[in-house]
Design a protein around this motif. Structure first.
Motif, short mmCIF file in Angstrom:
data_model
loop_
_atom_site.label_atom_id
_atom_site.label_comp_id
_atom_site.label_asym_id
_atom_site.label_seq_id
_atom_site.Cartn_x
_atom_site.Cartn_y
_atom_site.Cartn_z
N ASP A 1 0.85 -1.28 0.09
CA ASP A 1 0.13 -0.04 -0.25
C ASP A 1 0.72 1.37 0.15
N ALA A 2 1.94 1.19 -0.54
CA ALA A 2 2.86 2.35 -0.61
C ALA A 2 2.20 3.33 -1.43
N LYS A 3 2.16 4.57 -1.13
CA LYS A 3 1.71 5.84 -1.87
C LYS A 3 2.82 6.65 -2.42
N VAL A 4 3.81 6.99 -1.81
CA VAL A 4 4.74 7.66 -2.33
C VAL A 4 6.08 6.84 -2.45
N LEU A 5 6.52 6.94 -3.79
CA LEU A 5 7.69 6.27 -4.20
C LEU A 5 8.67 6.97 -4.63
N CYS A 6 9.96 7.02 -4.09
CA CYS A 6 11.26 7.90 -4.28
C CYS A 6 12.44 7.03 -5.03
N GLU A 7 13.08 7.73 -5.97
CA GLU A 7 14.25 6.66 -6.70
C GLU A 7 15.17 7.63 -7.23
N ILE A 8 16.33 7.14 -6.63
CA ILE A 8 17.50 7.71 -7.40
C ILE A 8 18.27 6.87 -8.43
N GLY A 9 18.14 7.32 -9.52
CA GLY A 9 18.85 6.38 -10.63
C GLY A 9 17.70 5.84 -11.36
N PHE A 10 16.92 6.84 -11.99
CA PHE A 10 15.55 6.43 -12.95
C PHE A 10 16.17 5.80 -13.87
#
Length: 133
Positions: free
Chosen positions: A11-20
């Protein structure tokens, strides 16, 4: 990876990624969770292929708000946090930028402000050679 993300953070709502980069990990994460609301991708955007992948995923995952933050994560993550105080946390953090110790460590420290005790943090391909690890 899909199974682990789905099991740990369905149920994660906000996903953050370094290195798309070309969005492969983004596609896995967006598929693994139940209707994420936001996806924040931090990338140096070294080629137009990054932009193409970003726009493609926007079209595929229409229920998710996308933002591609361009530049080096050492500066863009703290700036993002400072300018977006309404983003209280990232439910999932994927660090897949520079693969040296100093950069990975800096990314972890910078994202700490956007995490909580339930945030799933995934590190990818860190160079684990040498005594620094």
């Amino acid at each position: 990876l899909y199974t682990q993300v789905n099991k740990r953070s369905p149920d994660a709502k906000v996903l953050c990624e370094i290195g798309f980069n070309l969005g492969h990990s983004a596609a896995v994460f967006l598929s693994a969770v139940n209707k994420p609301t936001h996806y924040f991708a931090f990338d140096i955007v070294a080629s137009e292929l990054v932009e193409n992948a970003y726009h493609f995923l926007q079209k595929v995952f229409t229920e998710t708000s996308f933002e591609l933050i361009r530049g080096y994560s050492e500066t863009t993550v703290p700036t993002f946090h400072f300018q977006n105080t309404s983003v209280q946390q990232c439910d999932l953090i994927h660090i897949d930028g520079s693969h040296d110790y100093k950069s990975a460590y800096t990314d972890i420290i910078n994202f700490k402000r956007l995490a909580n005790e339930r945030t799933l943090v995934i590190l990818d391909d860190c160079g684990c050679k040498g005594a620094e690890w």
